[in-house]
Scaffold this motif. Structure first.
Motif, PDB file in Angstrom:
ATOM      1  N   LEU A  55       0.828  -1.210   0.000  1.00 25.54           N
ATOM      2  CA  LEU A  55       0.000   0.000   0.000  1.00 25.54           C
ATOM      3  C   LEU A  55       0.862   1.260   0.000  1.00 25.54           C
ATOM      4  N   ALA A 107       6.239  -8.400   9.184  1.00 29.54           N
ATOM      5  CA  ALA A 107       5.342  -7.366   9.718  1.00 29.54           C
ATOM      6  C   ALA A 107       4.064  -7.332   8.882  1.00 29.54           C
ATOM      7  N   ASN A 108       3.005  -6.789   9.462  1.00 35.44           N
ATOM      8  CA  ASN A 108       1.718  -6.655   8.771  1.00 35.44           C
ATOM      9  C   ASN A 108       1.882  -5.796   7.517  1.00 35.44           C
ATOM     10  N   VAL A 157      -0.358  -4.356   5.484  1.00 35.90           N
ATOM     11  CA  VAL A 157      -1.180  -3.147   5.394  1.00 35.90           C
ATOM     12  C   VAL A 157      -0.548  -2.021   6.211  1.00 35.90           C
ATOM     13  N   ALA A 158      -0.176  -2.337   7.465  1.00 34.10           N
ATOM     14  CA  ALA A 158       0.396  -1.312   8.340  1.00 34.10           C
ATOM     15  C   ALA A 158       1.723  -0.803   7.783  1.00 34.10           C
ATOM     16  N   THR A 159       2.552  -1.719   7.280  1.00 38.93           N
ATOM     17  CA  THR A 159       3.857  -1.308   6.755  1.00 38.93           C
ATOM     18  C   THR A 159       3.697  -0.440   5.508  1.00 38.93           C
ATOM     19  N   LEU A 201       1.169   1.505   4.811  1.00 45.14           N
ATOM     20  CA  LEU A 201       0.736   2.830   5.259  1.00 45.14           C
ATOM     21  C   LEU A 201       1.914   3.619   5.802  1.00 45.14           C
ATOM     22  N   ALA A 202       2.774   2.942   6.587  1.00 47.08           N
ATOM     23  CA  ALA A 202       3.944   3.611   7.149  1.00 47.08           C
ATOM     24  C   ALA A 202       4.827   4.129   6.027  1.00 47.08           C
TER      25      ALA A 202
END
Lengths: 307, 341
Positions: free
Chosen positions: A38, A88-89, A91-93, A95-96
Motif C-alpha cells: 500500500l 510485519a503486517n 497493510v500497516a507497513t 501505510l507507514a
C-alpha cells in the motif's frame, strides 16, 4: 486546426496516464507474487523528489530518472525487509511507507520548492514539426514508450515464461511453491524491487515531465489510484493499460474544463472527479457478472514464513 | 515484551533520528532531545500537548477497533473533516443564538457527519465486497475538496475581507476552556473518558470480544455466530463517529472556524497512535501523548535547530517503521541457535 487541438489533447492524455500506468504495472507484479504494497504513493514521492533533486543539481533529466529508479527501489526495500524478513503486517507497513514518503519528500524537497528544471523532452524531436498524425505517434517522451513496452513485457513474462509462472505460483499458493522448492521470499523480494523501480520512475514522471518543478505531495494520491487500477484490471496487464488511459481521460477532461473556464461545476467538484471515479470503478468491478475479485492472487497480503 | 516494544521503538527512533539528522547537517542530538523530551520536561508545554493529543487519541480509539477486526479504515482524515463540516453547518445555522444546547447539537452533527462518511465504505464492503482501504482513502480527498468549496463559496464570511474562511464561532459555539485563559478545552477530558469507555467495551463486553474474534479467527467467529458484517459496520461507524467528533472539537476549539488549513493530517497520524498503543485503548492514550509530543517538539526544534516542519512527519513515520520491526520481539523469542553437529 482542429487536428492540432486533438493532438494536443491526446498528448495531455498520454502524459497524464503514463505515471499511473507505470506505478500500477509495478504493483500488479508485486500483487501477483502475493504481496500487497500500500506504500506506492510513498515510493512515488521519494522517486519524485530524488529525480528532481538530481536533475536540478546535474542538469540532466536522464540522471534524474535513474536516481528516481534507485530511490524507488531503496524505499521499497524498507517495505520488503519489514514484511518479508520480519513478517510485519503488510497493510500497516504499506501505510507507514506512504507516511514516510510524504515526510521524507517534503523534507528533502524543502530546499527545492519553486525551483524549475528543463522538462523531459520528446524521444524523437524531429517528429514534432511533422504531420499531426506523426506527432501523435512519435511525439512522446521516452518514458511513454517504455511504459507501453513494459505492458507487453510484463504480460509476456507472467503468461508465457517459466519464471512468470513461478511468480504466479508463489502468489497463489506460497506453501506449495515452497514445498516444491521455490524460494518464496527471494521471489517476493524480486517482485517488490521491480514494483519499487516502476513506482520511483512514475513519481519522477510527475516532477520531471508533468510539472517540472517541486511542490509538496506532488503526486496527489495518484499512487492510491494506481492501487485501485490493479483491482479494476483484475490483475491483467492489458486491462491495466485500458484503465490507466481511462483515468488519464478523466484527468484530461478536468484540465480541459478548467482551461476552458467551464463554470457549470465549481473547480472543487472537478478536482473530486478522479477520486469519485475510482470509487465508482471499484464498485462496478464487484457488480460485474463475474466478479473481478475472483481473479485476485489467493495469497495476497498474507505473510509467509518458511518453517 | 508486548508492552516493552513500543518503549524500545521510541528509544530506537531517537537513536536513528539522531544519526539521520546529523547526517543531514542538523544538530541531531539537540533535535531529538527537543522532539522527544523537551515537551514532557517543560510544564508550560503540557497544555499544548493535551490539545494535540486529544484529537489523536479520539481518532485512534475508533481506528483501533477496526484494525482489531481487520477493517482498515485509513480515511479517518476525511471523516474528521466531514464531522467538522457537519458541526460547522449547525454553528452557522445557529449563529446569534445562545443556549446550552448549541454545542451538544454541533457535537451530535459532528458525530453523524463522520459516521455518514464512514458508512459509505462500510456499505460498499459489506454489500459489494469493495475494499474499504481504497474507498475510505479516496473519500478523504473528496471531503477536503468539499471543505475548500464551502469555505471559498457558500460559507465564506461576508465580513472576512474575502479570505476563504467561515465566520468565527460565537462564545456559545466554542468549547469551554477548563480554566480561565487556558488552552486546555473540554475535548481533553472527553477524550480520556472515551478511552476508558472503549477499554471497558473492548475488554469486558461480548461486543468487544466479537471484534477480536472476527479479526483473529474469522472462521471461528462464523462458527460461533458472530457476524463479521455487523463488526465491519460497527467498527467503521465507531471510527467515523469518533473522527467526526474530534474534527468538530478541533473546529469549535483551537480553530474557532473552518479554513482551508483545517485538514492537518491528524487522521493519518492517528494510525501511528493506534499501533503505538498496541490497539489497546489505554495504550492509545500513551501513544497519543507521544505523537502529540512530536508535534509540539517539532515546533520547538524549528526555532532551536531550524529543523524543517516536514521533519516531524518523517520522525512519526520512522517511529511506525521501528515499531513494526520491533514487533518481531513480541512474536518471537530471540535465542541462540544450536549448531547442527
Amino acid at each position: 486546426m482542429t487536428s492540432a487541438i486533438l493532438v494536443s489533447i491526446l498528448m495531455t492524455l498520454v502524459a497524464a496516464s503514463t505515471p499511473i500506468l507505470l506505478a500500477a504495472l509495478g504493483e500488479l507484479v508485486v500483487e501477483k507474487a502475493g504481496v500487497l504494497n500500500l506504500g506506492v504513493e510513498g515510493v512515488m514521492l521519494t522517486g519524485a523528489v530524488a529525480g528532481f533533486a538530481v536533475a536540478y543539481s546535474t542538469g540532466s533529466t536522464g540522471a534524474g530518472l535513474v536516481a528516481a529508479l534507485v530511490a524507488g527501489v531503496a524505499t521499497a526495500m524498507v517495505f520488503a525487509v519489514l514484511t518479508l524478513s520480519l513478517t510485519a503486517n503488510q497493510v500497516a507497513t504499506g501505510l507507514a511507507l506512504t507516511i514516510f514518503g510524504i515526510g521524507a519528500s517534503s523534507l528533502i524537497g524543502a530546499g527545492f520548492v519553486g525551483r524549475t528544471i528543463t522538462r523531459l523532452g520528446p524521444a524523437f524531436p524531429e517528429a514534432l514539426s511533422g504531420h499531426p498524425l506523426l506527432r501523435a505517434v512519435l511525439g512522446h517522451d521516452i518514458v511513454v514508450y517504455l511504459s507501453l513496452a513494459l505492458v507487453l513485457a510484463v504480460s509476456f513474462f507472467l503468461n508465457r515464461t517459466r519464471p512468470g509462472l513461478i511468480l504466479r505460483a508463489v502468489g497463489e499458493n506460497d506453501a506449495s511453491a515452497h514445498a516444491i522448492g521455490y524460494r518464496v521470499i527471494a521471489i517476493r523480494y524480486a517482485a517488490i524491487t521491480f514494483g519499487g523501480a516502476l513506482a520511483g520512475l512514475a513519481g519522477a514522471y510527475f516532477s520531471l515531465a508533468l510539472t517540472p518543478m517541486w511542490a509538496d505531495s506532488l503526486t496527489a494520491g495518484r499512487g492510491w489510484i494506481a492501487l485501485a487500477l490493479v483491482v479494476f484490471a483484475a490483475w491483467r496487464p492489458a486491462r491495466l493499460l485500458l484503465g490507466a488511459y481511462l483515468f488519464g481521460a478523466v484527468m484530461t477532461a478536468e484540465l480541459q474544463f478548467k482551461a476552458a473556464g467551464v463554470t457549470v461545476l465549481p473547480p472543487e467538484a472537478l478536482a473530486m472527479a478522479p477520486y469519485l471515479a475510482t470509487i465508482a470503478v471499484l464498485t462496478m468491478m464487484s457488480l460485474g457478472p463475474k466478479s473481478g475479485r475472483a481473479n485476485a492472487p489467493a495469497c495476497l497480503g498474507k505473510p509467509f514464513s518458511a518453517s | 515484551m508486548l508492552y516493552a516494544s513500543p518503549l524500545i521503538a521510541v528509544g530506537l527512533t531517537m537513536l536513528i533520528g539522531t544519526f539521520v539528522f546529523t547526517a543531514m547537517g542538523y544538530d541531531g542530538l539537540h533535535a531529538v532531545r527537543d522532539i522527544f523530551l523537551t515537551p514532557f520536561l517543560e510544564p508550560q508545554r503540557w497544555p499544548d500537548l493535551g490539545v494535540k493529543a486529544a484529537p489523536l487519541v479520539m481518532i485512534a480509539l475508533g481506528l483501533a477497533i477496526g484494525f482489531r477486526a481487520n477493517v482498515w479504515n485509513i480515511g479517518a482524515e476525511g471523516q474528521y473533516v466531514m464531522g467538522a463540516i457537519a458541526g460547522t453547518g449547525v454553528a452557522l445555522a445557529t449563529h446569534g443564538l445562545t443556549g446550552w444546547w448549541i454545542l451538544p447539537a454541533m457535537a451530535l452533527a459532528g458525530v453523524i457527519g463522520g459516521m455518514a462518511w464512514a458508512a459509505i465504505p462500510a456499505f460498499l464492503r459489506v454489500k459489494l465486497q469493495v475494499s474499504e482501504i481504497l474507498t475510505s482513502l479516496m473519500l478523504t480527498y473528496v471531503a477536503v475538496q468539499a471543505l475548500y468549496y464551502l469555505v471559498r463559496g457558500p460559507w465564506k464570511d461576508p465580513d472576512g475581507f474575502n479570505f476563504p474562511q467561515t465566520k468565527m464561532f460565537s462564545a456559545a459555539q466554542t468549547l469551554p476552556a477548563m480554566a480561565e485563559g487556558s488552552l486546555v478545552h473540554l475535548g481533553i477530558p472527553v477524550a480520556l473518558v472515551i478511552a476508558l469507555v472503549a477499554w471497558l467495551v473492548m475488554e469486558k463486553t461480548t461486543a468487544g470480544y466479537a471484534v477480536k474474534v472476527v479479526g483473529l479467527a474469522p472462521a471461528a467467529a462464523r462458527h460461533g455466530g458472530f457476524s463479521a458484517d455487523k463488526v465491519t459496520w460497527a467498527s467503521l461507524l465507531a471510527g467515523g463517529g469518533l473522527a467526526g467528533l474530534a474534527g468538530l472539537f478541533e473546529a469549535a476549539g483551537p480553530f474557532g472556524q473552518l479554513t482551508p488549513q483545517f485538514p492537518t493530517g491528524y487522521g493519518f497520524t492517528a494510525i501511528i497512535v493506534a499501533f503505538l498503543g498496541r490497539l489497546n485503548p489505554l495504550g492509545i492514550v500513551f501513544g497519543g501523548v507521544v505523537l502529540a509530543g512530536t508535534y509540539v517538539g517539532g515546533e520547538i526544534a524549528q526555532t532551536t535547530v531550524r529543523l524543517p516542519q516536514a521533519a516531524t512527519g518523517m520522525f512519526q513515520a520512522l517511529l511506525l517503521f521501528v515499531l513494526l520491526a520491533t514487533d518481531v520481539l513480541v512474536r518471537y523469542r530471540i535465542g541462540w541457535k544450536a549448531r547442527a553437529a
